[in-house]
Design a protein around this motif. Sequence first.
Motif, PDB file in Angstrom:
ATOM      1  N   ILE A 181       6.935   5.667  -1.532  1.00 19.79           N
ATOM      2  CA  ILE A 181       5.747   5.319  -0.753  1.00 19.79           C
ATOM      3  C   ILE A 181       5.041   4.163  -1.457  1.00 19.79           C
ATOM      4  CG2 ILE A 181       3.549   6.118   0.179  1.00 19.79           C
ATOM      5  CD1 ILE A 181       5.945   7.465   1.469  1.00 19.79           C
ATOM      6  N   LEU A 182       4.835   3.071  -0.731  1.00 15.02           N
ATOM      7  CA  LEU A 182       4.155   1.910  -1.293  1.00 15.02           C
ATOM      8  C   LEU A 182       2.649   2.140  -1.244  1.00 15.02           C
ATOM      9  CD1 LEU A 182       6.275  -0.832   0.530  1.00 15.02           C
ATOM     10  CD2 LEU A 182       6.631   0.096  -1.761  1.00 15.02           C
ATOM     11  N   SER A 183       1.943   1.638  -2.249  1.00 15.97           N
ATOM     12  CA  SER A 183       0.502   1.878  -2.290  1.00 15.97           C
ATOM     13  C   SER A 183      -0.201   0.714  -2.969  1.00 15.97           C
ATOM     14  CB  SER A 183       0.194   3.184  -3.040  1.00 15.97           C
ATOM     15  OG  SER A 183       0.643   3.100  -4.378  1.00 15.97           O
ATOM     16  N   GLY A 184      -1.533   0.688  -2.855  1.00 15.38           N
ATOM     17  CA  GLY A 184      -2.339  -0.356  -3.468  1.00 15.38           C
ATOM     18  C   GLY A 184      -3.113  -1.146  -2.436  1.00 15.38           C
ATOM     19  N   ASN A 185      -4.072  -1.926  -2.913  1.00 13.81           N
ATOM     20  CA  ASN A 185      -4.922  -2.706  -2.015  1.00 13.81           C
ATOM     21  C   ASN A 185      -4.126  -3.702  -1.189  1.00 13.81           C
ATOM     22  OD1 ASN A 185      -7.306  -1.465  -2.811  1.00 13.81           O
ATOM     23  ND2 ASN A 185      -7.638  -2.881  -4.504  1.00 13.81           N
ATOM     24  N   LEU A 241      -6.769 -12.107   5.719  1.00 12.80           N
ATOM     25  CA  LEU A 241      -6.778 -10.659   5.881  1.00 12.80           C
ATOM     26  C   LEU A 241      -8.044 -10.044   5.301  1.00 12.80           C
ATOM     27  CD1 LEU A 241      -3.117  -9.680   4.948  1.00 12.80           C
ATOM     28  CD2 LEU A 241      -4.173  -9.534   7.178  1.00 12.80           C
ATOM     29  N   LEU A 242      -8.417 -10.491   4.102  1.00  9.55           N
ATOM     30  CA  LEU A 242      -9.641  -9.992   3.481  1.00  9.55           C
ATOM     31  C   LEU A 242     -10.843 -10.289   4.354  1.00  9.55           C
ATOM     32  CD1 LEU A 242      -9.111 -10.955  -0.270  1.00  9.55           C
ATOM     33  CD2 LEU A 242      -9.205  -8.646   0.682  1.00  9.55           C
ATOM     34  N   PHE A 243     -10.903 -11.496   4.884  1.00  5.78           N
ATOM     35  CA  PHE A 243     -12.028 -11.883   5.738  1.00  5.78           C
ATOM     36  C   PHE A 243     -12.093 -10.979   6.961  1.00  5.78           C
ATOM     37  CE2 PHE A 243     -14.012 -14.195   9.182  1.00  5.78           C
ATOM     38  CZ  PHE A 243     -15.155 -14.721   8.586  1.00  5.78           C
ATOM     39  N   GLU A 244     -10.935 -10.733   7.591  1.00 11.15           N
ATOM     40  CA  GLU A 244     -10.921  -9.920   8.808  1.00 11.15           C
ATOM     41  C   GLU A 244     -11.343  -8.485   8.516  1.00 11.15           C
ATOM     42  OE1 GLU A 244     -10.357  -9.014  12.883  1.00 11.15           O
ATOM     43  OE2 GLU A 244     -10.728 -10.848  11.759  1.00 11.15           O
ATOM     44  N   ARG A 245     -10.850  -7.919   7.429  1.00 11.29           N
ATOM     45  CA  ARG A 245     -11.249  -6.552   7.078  1.00 11.29           C
ATOM     46  C   ARG A 245     -12.743  -6.485   6.778  1.00 11.29           C
ATOM     47  NH1 ARG A 245      -8.367  -3.806   2.430  1.00 11.29           N
ATOM     48  NH2 ARG A 245      -9.130  -1.912   3.426  1.00 11.29           N
ATOM     49  N   ALA A 246     -13.234  -7.468   6.037  1.00 11.69           N
ATOM     50  CA  ALA A 246     -14.655  -7.482   5.690  1.00 11.69           C
ATOM     51  C   ALA A 246     -15.513  -7.702   6.926  1.00 11.69           C
ATOM     52  CB  ALA A 246     -14.931  -8.561   4.649  1.00 11.69           C
ATOM     53  N   ARG A 247     -15.058  -8.570   7.819  1.00 13.02           N
ATOM     54  CA  ARG A 247     -15.813  -8.837   9.049  1.00 13.02           C
ATOM     55  C   ARG A 247     -15.997  -7.551   9.856  1.00 13.02           C
ATOM     56  NH1 ARG A 247     -14.991  -9.319  14.233  1.00 13.02           N
ATOM     57  NH2 ARG A 247     -12.749  -8.945  14.019  1.00 13.02           N
ATOM     58  N   LEU A 248     -14.923  -6.782  10.005  1.00 12.03           N
ATOM     59  CA  LEU A 248     -15.017  -5.534  10.752  1.00 12.03           C
ATOM     60  C   LEU A 248     -15.935  -4.536  10.054  1.00 12.03           C
ATOM     61  CD1 LEU A 248     -11.277  -5.163  11.798  1.00 12.03           C
ATOM     62  CD2 LEU A 248     -13.209  -5.651  13.307  1.00 12.03           C
ATOM     63  N   THR A 260     -24.730  -4.918   1.505  1.00 10.09           N
ATOM     64  CA  THR A 260     -24.731  -6.036   0.563  1.00 10.09           C
ATOM     65  C   THR A 260     -23.293  -6.427   0.273  1.00 10.09           C
ATOM     66  OG1 THR A 260     -24.632  -4.568  -1.351  1.00 10.09           O
ATOM     67  CG2 THR A 260     -26.835  -5.173  -0.541  1.00 10.09           C
ATOM     68  N   PRO A 261     -23.071  -7.606  -0.314  1.00 15.68           N
ATOM     69  CA  PRO A 261     -21.703  -7.975  -0.707  1.00 15.68           C
ATOM     70  C   PRO A 261     -21.073  -6.939  -1.634  1.00 15.68           C
ATOM     71  CG  PRO A 261     -23.115  -9.905  -0.776  1.00 15.68           C
ATOM     72  CD  PRO A 261     -24.004  -8.735  -0.504  1.00 15.68           C
ATOM     73  N   GLU A 262     -21.865  -6.383  -2.545  1.00 13.32           N
ATOM     74  CA  GLU A 262     -21.331  -5.384  -3.466  1.00 13.32           C
ATOM     75  C   GLU A 262     -20.849  -4.151  -2.709  1.00 13.32           C
ATOM     76  OE1 GLU A 262     -24.200  -6.970  -3.791  1.00 13.32           O
ATOM     77  OE2 GLU A 262     -23.622  -8.259  -5.486  1.00 13.32           O
ATOM     78  N   HIS A 266     -17.033  -2.700  -2.477  1.00 13.47           N
ATOM     79  CA  HIS A 266     -16.765  -1.313  -2.847  1.00 13.47           C
ATOM     80  C   HIS A 266     -16.127  -0.559  -1.684  1.00 13.47           C
ATOM     81  CE1 HIS A 266     -17.287   2.504  -4.933  1.00 13.47           C
ATOM     82  NE2 HIS A 266     -17.796   3.001  -3.810  1.00 13.47           N
ATOM     83  N   GLY A 267     -16.642  -0.780  -0.470  1.00 14.92           N
ATOM     84  CA  GLY A 267     -16.116  -0.079   0.694  1.00 14.92           C
ATOM     85  C   GLY A 267     -14.673  -0.439   1.006  1.00 14.92           C
ATOM     86  N   LEU A 268     -14.294  -1.671   0.723  1.00 11.02           N
ATOM     87  CA  LEU A 268     -12.927  -2.130   0.989  1.00 11.02           C
ATOM     88  C   LEU A 268     -12.029  -2.000  -0.228  1.00 11.02           C
ATOM     89  CD1 LEU A 268     -13.682  -5.360   3.061  1.00 11.02           C
ATOM     90  CD2 LEU A 268     -13.125  -3.076   3.910  1.00 11.02           C
ATOM     91  N   ARG A 269     -12.608  -1.584  -1.362  1.00 13.63           N
ATOM     92  CA  ARG A 269     -11.856  -1.415  -2.618  1.00 13.63           C
ATOM     93  C   ARG A 269     -11.179  -2.721  -3.042  1.00 13.63           C
ATOM     94  NH1 ARG A 269      -8.185   3.781  -1.939  1.00 13.63           N
ATOM     95  NH2 ARG A 269      -7.756   2.774   0.048  1.00 13.63           N
ATOM     96  N   ILE A 270     -11.961  -3.804  -3.008  1.00 16.85           N
ATOM     97  CA  ILE A 270     -11.477  -5.104  -3.461  1.00 16.85           C
ATOM     98  C   ILE A 270     -12.495  -5.672  -4.448  1.00 16.85           C
ATOM     99  CG2 ILE A 270     -10.184  -5.595  -1.357  1.00 16.85           C
ATOM    100  CD1 ILE A 270     -12.488  -7.315  -0.406  1.00 16.85           C
ATOM    101  N   SER A 271     -12.070  -6.645  -5.237  1.00 19.16           N
ATOM    102  CA  SER A 271     -12.986  -7.236  -6.209  1.00 19.16           C
ATOM    103  C   SER A 271     -13.978  -8.156  -5.507  1.00 19.16           C
ATOM    104  CB  SER A 271     -12.197  -8.031  -7.250  1.00 19.16           C
ATOM    105  OG  SER A 271     -11.635  -9.189  -6.676  1.00 19.16           O
ATOM    106  N   ARG A 272     -15.150  -8.309  -6.116  1.00 11.61           N
ATOM    107  CA  ARG A 272     -16.157  -9.207  -5.537  1.00 11.61           C
ATOM    108  C   ARG A 272     -15.668 -10.649  -5.543  1.00 11.61           C
ATOM    109  NH1 ARG A 272     -21.713  -7.692  -8.470  1.00 11.61           N
ATOM    110  NH2 ARG A 272     -20.268  -7.407 -10.226  1.00 11.61           N
ATOM    111  N   SER A 273     -14.916 -11.037  -6.577  1.00 11.24           N
ATOM    112  CA  SER A 273     -14.433 -12.421  -6.637  1.00 11.24           C
ATOM    113  C   SER A 273     -13.484 -12.717  -5.482  1.00 11.24           C
ATOM    114  CB  SER A 273     -13.738 -12.683  -7.974  1.00 11.24           C
ATOM    115  OG  SER A 273     -12.642 -11.807  -8.166  1.00 11.24           O
ATOM    116  N   ASN A 274     -12.604 -11.759  -5.143  1.00 13.92           N
ATOM    117  CA  ASN A 274     -11.707 -11.970  -3.999  1.00 13.92           C
ATOM    118  C   ASN A 274     -12.488 -12.007  -2.689  1.00 13.92           C
ATOM    119  OD1 ASN A 274      -9.366 -12.111  -5.525  1.00 13.92           O
ATOM    120  ND2 ASN A 274      -8.923  -9.930  -5.348  1.00 13.92           N
ATOM    121  N   LEU A 275     -13.495 -11.155  -2.578  1.00 13.04           N
ATOM    122  CA  LEU A 275     -14.322 -11.142  -1.372  1.00 13.04           C
ATOM    123  C   LEU A 275     -15.067 -12.462  -1.232  1.00 13.04           C
ATOM    124  CD1 LEU A 275     -15.517  -9.520   1.037  1.00 13.04           C
ATOM    125  CD2 LEU A 275     -17.325  -8.788  -0.533  1.00 13.04           C
TER     126      LEU A 275
END
Length: 345
Positions: A181-185, A241-248, A260-262, A266-275
């Motif tokens: 099973i593949l996993s990760g952000n 992809l990050l933009f689309e997930r964050a937009r939704l 907030t951006p933070e 946190h909700g998307l489990r990605i780093s702030r720098s990538n966001l």
Amino acid sequence: MQEDGYTLADHAKLLEPDPLPREPRDIWDRTLALPRAFSTRPYEPPEQFDVWKARISSLTDVRLPEGRSAEQGFDVEFMTCNMTDFVLTSGHFAAQTFARASRPSRGAPVDHWWLFCVRSGEAWFEAGERRLHARPGAMFLISLDEDFGGRITDYDGLVLALPRSVFAGVAEEFDSVRTTILSGNLIELLADYLNNLEARVVRISTDELRQAGRATAELIAACIRPSPDRLGLASGSIDSLLFERARLYIENHLGEFDLTPERVAHGLRISRSNLYRAFESAGGVARYIVRKRLHAAHVELVGTIDRQVQEIAYRHGFKLASDFARAFRREFGISPREARERARH
């Protein structure tokens, strides 16, 4: 992310399913082909399983689950699209068992992987010492170049045929994670992207299909076994992809004061720098949130006359009417009350 409520029935509105061909599928054909839909339903129920078994016989042996007979019918309906670098298939497949054995009678090896993205149903596969049990939401790779066995319940989801010739640069890495099973952000991002691609592929042109196939192949390689070079090649797609997930996520929580951006990161489990990188072209995450709130408030402001400005501001994430009025003027050049007056006249 997959569009809300998008199912195979939505494909059926645009693609009338043809009877599933009885001839064995040619998995080596890499000719670009627009989406088509196929089904076993045009056949009489006792014929349906034999048609499916013949169609997939070049890839694997299939059998009915224990306790089920061909007389009961065998429902398979799917959309398939050859994007040159891989074949995208999406649909519903009745419960069945699989067995593939590498023996001389098969001729040339099937030098492909299957990439499964499970939407509903369950799957069990084993190859050598490896075993997996996949539930809805899971993604995994099966190598058609080795012996394996498996079974699925009534299954709905995606299956991508990935040629080794296209993914030769990551073949060793793909084989190292096969039948797991593949996993990760990045896997979650890839799942969102593939579901989104499925929803849109029936509406794109031949040239767009070829370009999407090439970009998707790079993204698959980068997400399954990331490296700096592969992530660099696919960085544009990953940022999208990050933009689309964050937009939704932002749209679903737009009226909440603590958006907030933070919190988005946190909700998307990605780093702030990538966001932040994904939102550079939009002026930043915080600015994007404010603009979305202002435009939503503007629509409500000019569309209603019985709600006070302070109430509308509060509903769209502004605690103070004064903060809302200043931000509104910066965005639209007029005050909220002026915007309402103009709309009335």
